[in-house]
Design a protein around this motif. Sequence first.
Motif, PDB file in Angstrom:
ATOM      1  N   UNK A   1       0.820  -1.198   0.000  1.00  0.00           N
ATOM      2  CA  UNK A   1       0.000   0.000   0.000  1.00  0.00           C
ATOM      3  C   UNK A   1       0.861   1.257   0.000  1.00  0.00           C
ATOM      4  N   UNK A   2       0.303   2.320  -0.556  1.00  0.00           N
ATOM      5  CA  UNK A   2       0.994   3.590  -0.557  1.00  0.00           C
ATOM      6  C   UNK A   2       1.002   4.175   0.852  1.00  0.00           C
TER       7      UNK A   2
ATOM      8  N   UNK B   1      -3.984   6.634   7.229  1.00  0.00           N
ATOM      9  CA  UNK B   1      -3.513   6.005   8.460  1.00  0.00           C
ATOM     10  C   UNK B   1      -2.240   6.628   9.009  1.00  0.00           C
ATOM     11  N   UNK B   2      -1.524   7.408   8.195  1.00  0.00           N
ATOM     12  CA  UNK B   2      -0.264   7.994   8.658  1.00  0.00           C
ATOM     13  C   UNK B   2      -0.288   9.509   8.711  1.00  0.00           C
ATOM     14  N   UNK B   3      -1.367  10.114   8.277  1.00  0.00           N
ATOM     15  CA  UNK B   3      -1.450  11.569   8.276  1.00  0.00           C
ATOM     16  C   UNK B   3      -1.266  12.114   9.691  1.00  0.00           C
ATOM     17  N   UNK B   4      -0.443  13.142   9.786  1.00  0.00           N
ATOM     18  CA  UNK B   4      -0.169  13.746  11.075  1.00  0.00           C
ATOM     19  C   UNK B   4       0.945  13.074  11.855  1.00  0.00           C
ATOM     20  N   UNK B   5       1.391  11.903  11.404  1.00  0.00           N
ATOM     21  CA  UNK B   5       2.465  11.185  12.095  1.00  0.00           C
ATOM     22  C   UNK B   5       3.715  11.048  11.224  1.00  0.00           C
ATOM     23  N   UNK B   6       3.524  10.877   9.923  1.00  0.00           N
ATOM     24  CA  UNK B   6       4.647  10.690   9.008  1.00  0.00           C
ATOM     25  C   UNK B   6       4.820  11.941   8.146  1.00  0.00           C
ATOM     26  N   UNK B   7       6.063  12.212   7.784  1.00  0.00           N
ATOM     27  CA  UNK B   7       6.377  13.329   6.897  1.00  0.00           C
ATOM     28  C   UNK B   7       7.342  12.868   5.823  1.00  0.00           C
ATOM     29  N   UNK B   8       6.969  13.083   4.575  1.00  0.00           N
ATOM     30  CA  UNK B   8       7.852  12.753   3.461  1.00  0.00           C
ATOM     31  C   UNK B   8       8.524  14.028   2.975  1.00  0.00           C
TER      32      UNK B   8
ATOM     33  N   UNK C   1       3.099   3.050  15.597  1.00  0.00           N
ATOM     34  CA  UNK C   1       2.158   2.096  16.173  1.00  0.00           C
ATOM     35  C   UNK C   1       2.515   0.692  15.704  1.00  0.00           C
ATOM     36  N   UNK C   2       2.022  -0.301  16.418  1.00  0.00           N
ATOM     37  CA  UNK C   2       2.321  -1.680  16.027  1.00  0.00           C
ATOM     38  C   UNK C   2       1.814  -1.971  14.615  1.00  0.00           C
ATOM     39  N   UNK C   3       0.732  -1.331  14.228  1.00  0.00           N
ATOM     40  CA  UNK C   3       0.197  -1.572  12.875  1.00  0.00           C
ATOM     41  C   UNK C   3       1.033  -0.950  11.767  1.00  0.00           C
ATOM     42  N   UNK C   4       2.054  -0.195  12.134  1.00  0.00           N
ATOM     43  CA  UNK C   4       2.997   0.327  11.135  1.00  0.00           C
ATOM     44  C   UNK C   4       4.071  -0.704  10.789  1.00  0.00           C
ATOM     45  N   UNK C   5       4.093  -1.804  11.498  1.00  0.00           N
ATOM     46  CA  UNK C   5       5.078  -2.856  11.219  1.00  0.00           C
ATOM     47  C   UNK C   5       4.878  -3.406   9.810  1.00  0.00           C
TER      48      UNK C   5
END
Length: 119
Positions: free
Chosen positions: A46-47, A62-69, A86-90
């Motif tokens: 997934x993107x 699911x990553x907005x606000x936590x990840x930055x590209x 989070x564990x679901x980012x594994x």
Amino acid sequence: QVQLVESGGGLVQAGGSLRLSCAASGSIFSTNAMGWYRQAPGKQRELVARITRGGSTNYADSVKGRFTISRDNAKNTVYLQMNSLKSEDTAVYYCNAQVLGVYESGDYWGQGTQVTVSS
């Protein structure tokens, strides 16, 4: 030969941070859109995030606000800063880039880097 080389994966506790890097190497004129994808066991790739050469970005909800590209065009390198993991980012994280090369051009993938988040 164009290659994408990733680095920065590893094991981190929930709530922690990691920074992934991906550098395109070879005989390259320029890189256009670059992005990060991920694939968890038993799931489809997934993107995660994508950035154009001009800096426009889009993120998975699911990553907005936590990840930055981000990217450095001079270095043909893209980064992914991952916070509040989070564990679901594994997953295995893959770099993708649209490359305009001297001898070859196209859509390229890195070899993948494992990110494991322990809860």
